[in-house]
Every structure is written in C-alpha cells, then in structure tokens.
Design a protein around this motif. Structure first.
Motif, PDB file in Angstrom:
ATOM      1  N   GLU A  54       0.811  -1.213   0.000  1.00 17.40           N
ATOM      2  CA  GLU A  54       0.000   0.000   0.000  1.00 17.40           C
ATOM      3  C   GLU A  54       0.853   1.275   0.000  1.00 17.40           C
ATOM      4  O   GLU A  54       0.510   2.251  -0.642  1.00 17.40           O
ATOM      5  CB  GLU A  54      -0.931   0.015   1.222  1.00 17.40           C
ATOM      6  CG  GLU A  54      -1.992  -1.059   1.212  1.00 17.40           C
ATOM      7  CD  GLU A  54      -3.050  -0.840   0.147  1.00 17.40           C
ATOM      8  OE1 GLU A  54      -3.554   0.288   0.020  1.00 17.40           O
ATOM      9  OE2 GLU A  54      -3.370  -1.804  -0.560  1.00 17.40           O
ATOM     10  N   TYR A 107      -4.297  -4.826  11.588  1.00 16.68           N
ATOM     11  CA  TYR A 107      -4.525  -4.582  10.160  1.00 16.68           C
ATOM     12  C   TYR A 107      -4.198  -5.822   9.343  1.00 16.68           C
ATOM     13  O   TYR A 107      -4.963  -6.243   8.479  1.00 16.68           O
ATOM     14  CB  TYR A 107      -3.683  -3.384   9.701  1.00 16.68           C
ATOM     15  CG  TYR A 107      -3.767  -3.120   8.218  1.00 16.68           C
ATOM     16  CD1 TYR A 107      -4.769  -2.317   7.699  1.00 16.68           C
ATOM     17  CD2 TYR A 107      -2.846  -3.675   7.342  1.00 16.68           C
ATOM     18  CE1 TYR A 107      -4.859  -2.075   6.338  1.00 16.68           C
ATOM     19  CE2 TYR A 107      -2.920  -3.444   5.986  1.00 16.68           C
ATOM     20  CZ  TYR A 107      -3.923  -2.644   5.475  1.00 16.68           C
ATOM     21  OH  TYR A 107      -4.010  -2.418   4.134  1.00 16.68           O
ATOM     22  N   LYS A 140      -6.096   1.394   8.237  1.00 16.54           N
ATOM     23  CA  LYS A 140      -5.077   1.888   7.306  1.00 16.54           C
ATOM     24  C   LYS A 140      -4.940   3.403   7.419  1.00 16.54           C
ATOM     25  O   LYS A 140      -3.831   3.933   7.393  1.00 16.54           O
ATOM     26  CB  LYS A 140      -5.402   1.479   5.873  1.00 16.54           C
ATOM     27  CG  LYS A 140      -4.312   1.888   4.887  1.00 16.54           C
ATOM     28  CD  LYS A 140      -4.450   1.244   3.527  1.00 16.54           C
ATOM     29  CE  LYS A 140      -5.644   1.655   2.780  1.00 16.54           C
ATOM     30  NZ  LYS A 140      -5.643   1.210   1.373  1.00 16.54           N
ATOM     31  N   ASP A 141      -6.049   4.089   7.596  1.00 21.21           N
ATOM     32  CA  ASP A 141      -6.028   5.536   7.762  1.00 21.21           C
ATOM     33  C   ASP A 141      -5.267   5.919   9.031  1.00 21.21           C
ATOM     34  O   ASP A 141      -4.437   6.825   9.015  1.00 21.21           O
ATOM     35  CB  ASP A 141      -7.455   6.076   7.799  1.00 21.21           C
ATOM     36  CG  ASP A 141      -7.506   7.586   7.772  1.00 21.21           C
ATOM     37  OD1 ASP A 141      -6.846   8.188   6.903  1.00 21.21           O
ATOM     38  OD2 ASP A 141      -8.205   8.163   8.628  1.00 21.21           O
ATOM     39  N   GLN A 142      -5.535   5.221  10.129  1.00 19.13           N
ATOM     40  CA  GLN A 142      -4.822   5.490  11.380  1.00 19.13           C
ATOM     41  C   GLN A 142      -3.318   5.253  11.209  1.00 19.13           C
ATOM     42  O   GLN A 142      -2.500   6.074  11.642  1.00 19.13           O
ATOM     43  CB  GLN A 142      -5.333   4.581  12.495  1.00 19.13           C
ATOM     44  CG  GLN A 142      -6.699   4.927  13.007  1.00 19.13           C
ATOM     45  CD  GLN A 142      -7.120   3.945  14.081  1.00 19.13           C
ATOM     46  OE1 GLN A 142      -7.477   2.811  13.792  1.00 19.13           O
ATOM     47  NE2 GLN A 142      -7.049   4.385  15.324  1.00 19.13           N
ATOM     48  N   TYR A 168      -1.574   5.250   8.440  1.00 22.56           N
ATOM     49  CA  TYR A 168      -1.011   6.226   7.506  1.00 22.56           C
ATOM     50  C   TYR A 168      -0.721   7.557   8.222  1.00 22.56           C
ATOM     51  O   TYR A 168       0.337   8.150   8.021  1.00 22.56           O
ATOM     52  CB  TYR A 168      -1.941   6.455   6.322  1.00 22.56           C
ATOM     53  CG  TYR A 168      -1.398   7.452   5.342  1.00 22.56           C
ATOM     54  CD1 TYR A 168      -0.368   7.093   4.471  1.00 22.56           C
ATOM     55  CD2 TYR A 168      -1.886   8.746   5.285  1.00 22.56           C
ATOM     56  CE1 TYR A 168       0.152   8.023   3.571  1.00 22.56           C
ATOM     57  CE2 TYR A 168      -1.374   9.674   4.396  1.00 22.56           C
ATOM     58  CZ  TYR A 168      -0.360   9.296   3.543  1.00 22.56           C
ATOM     59  OH  TYR A 168       0.160  10.209   2.657  1.00 22.56           O
ATOM     60  N   HIS A 169      -1.647   7.988   9.048  1.00 22.67           N
ATOM     61  CA  HIS A 169      -1.446   9.244   9.764  1.00 22.67           C
ATOM     62  C   HIS A 169      -0.241   9.147  10.716  1.00 22.67           C
ATOM     63  O   HIS A 169       0.520  10.108  10.853  1.00 22.67           O
ATOM     64  CB  HIS A 169      -2.699   9.675  10.508  1.00 22.67           C
ATOM     65  CG  HIS A 169      -3.760  10.206   9.601  1.00 22.67           C
ATOM     66  ND1 HIS A 169      -3.617  11.342   8.846  1.00 22.67           N
ATOM     67  CD2 HIS A 169      -4.981   9.725   9.302  1.00 22.67           C
ATOM     68  CE1 HIS A 169      -4.690  11.551   8.123  1.00 22.67           C
ATOM     69  NE2 HIS A 169      -5.532  10.565   8.380  1.00 22.67           N
ATOM     70  N   VAL A 227     -10.028  -0.190   6.210  1.00 20.83           N
ATOM     71  CA  VAL A 227      -9.776   1.172   5.713  1.00 20.83           C
ATOM     72  C   VAL A 227      -9.533   2.119   6.886  1.00 20.83           C
ATOM     73  O   VAL A 227      -8.625   2.953   6.848  1.00 20.83           O
ATOM     74  CB  VAL A 227     -10.941   1.664   4.821  1.00 20.83           C
ATOM     75  CG1 VAL A 227     -10.846   3.161   4.568  1.00 20.83           C
ATOM     76  CG2 VAL A 227     -10.957   0.902   3.514  1.00 20.83           C
ATOM     77  N   HIS A 228     -10.318   1.978   7.936  1.00 16.95           N
ATOM     78  CA  HIS A 228     -10.140   2.818   9.120  1.00 16.95           C
ATOM     79  C   HIS A 228      -8.761   2.574   9.747  1.00 16.95           C
ATOM     80  O   HIS A 228      -8.057   3.534  10.092  1.00 16.95           O
ATOM     81  CB  HIS A 228     -11.256   2.545  10.129  1.00 16.95           C
ATOM     82  CG  HIS A 228     -11.138   3.340  11.379  1.00 16.95           C
ATOM     83  ND1 HIS A 228     -11.348   4.697  11.431  1.00 16.95           N
ATOM     84  CD2 HIS A 228     -10.789   2.970  12.630  1.00 16.95           C
ATOM     85  CE1 HIS A 228     -11.140   5.123  12.660  1.00 16.95           C
ATOM     86  NE2 HIS A 228     -10.805   4.094  13.415  1.00 16.95           N
ATOM     87  N   GLU A 279       2.868   9.330   8.435  1.00 15.97           N
ATOM     88  CA  GLU A 279       3.103  10.684   7.939  1.00 15.97           C
ATOM     89  C   GLU A 279       3.651  11.597   9.027  1.00 15.97           C
ATOM     90  O   GLU A 279       4.438  12.508   8.749  1.00 15.97           O
ATOM     91  CB  GLU A 279       1.823  11.263   7.341  1.00 15.97           C
ATOM     92  CG  GLU A 279       1.486  10.706   5.981  1.00 15.97           C
ATOM     93  CD  GLU A 279       2.520  11.078   4.934  1.00 15.97           C
ATOM     94  OE1 GLU A 279       2.727  12.277   4.685  1.00 15.97           O
ATOM     95  OE2 GLU A 279       3.133  10.151   4.354  1.00 15.97           O
TER      96      GLU A 279
END
Length: 80
Positions: free
Chosen positions: A11, A36, A69-71, A73-74, A66-67, A77
């Motif tokens: 990803e 995940y 993955k969003d956590q 990713y943040h 998805v939730h 970053e």
C-alpha cells in the motif's frame, strides 16, 4: 479470481523505512499494524472463498481495514 494484496508495504512502498521504524519502536503502531494484517488475511480468505460469509460481513471487515489503514497512515506521515 485474483486477490489484490493489501499489506502496508504494498500500500505504501515509499514509507517502507517509516513502517519498519514504527513497528520496532511504537507499541500502538505495532498493535494496529498486527490488527490490520490479521484483518487483511481474513478478508483475503473471504475473497478467495476459503471462508464463506455474507457480503455485508465482508464489507464491514473492509470498512474496518480502511479505518485501520487511515490510522496507520497518519502515524507514518507524522514521522516523515
């Protein structure tokens, strides 16, 4: 049917170093990472029809992934 792999390296290949760093040094990241990947394995089994489930169950698992993955990713970053 060919199932697309959704592990974090596939990803976010550009964040490979940050993934390794956080897996090693951040307990929360490691916990979410493991969750995940366990969820991804379940979804892949559903998609490959290894495990038969209702479409609504599969979709709910995908929304949860998805939730997560969003956590993740943040968190990635924030280290970049």
């Amino acid at each position: 049917m060919s199932v697309e792999h959704h592990d974090l390296i596939h990803e976010f290949p550009h964040l490979r170093d940050q993934i390794h760093e956080l897996k090693t040094n951040n307990h929360l990241f490691r916990k979410l990472f493991d969750e995940y990947h366990a969820l991804t394995k379940k979804i892949e089994n559903m998609e490959n029809e290894v495990v038969a489930v209702a479409t609504s169950v599969e979709e709910e698992h995908k929304r949860k992934r998805v939730h997560l993955k969003d956590q993740l990713y943040h968190m990635l970053e924030a280290t970049g």
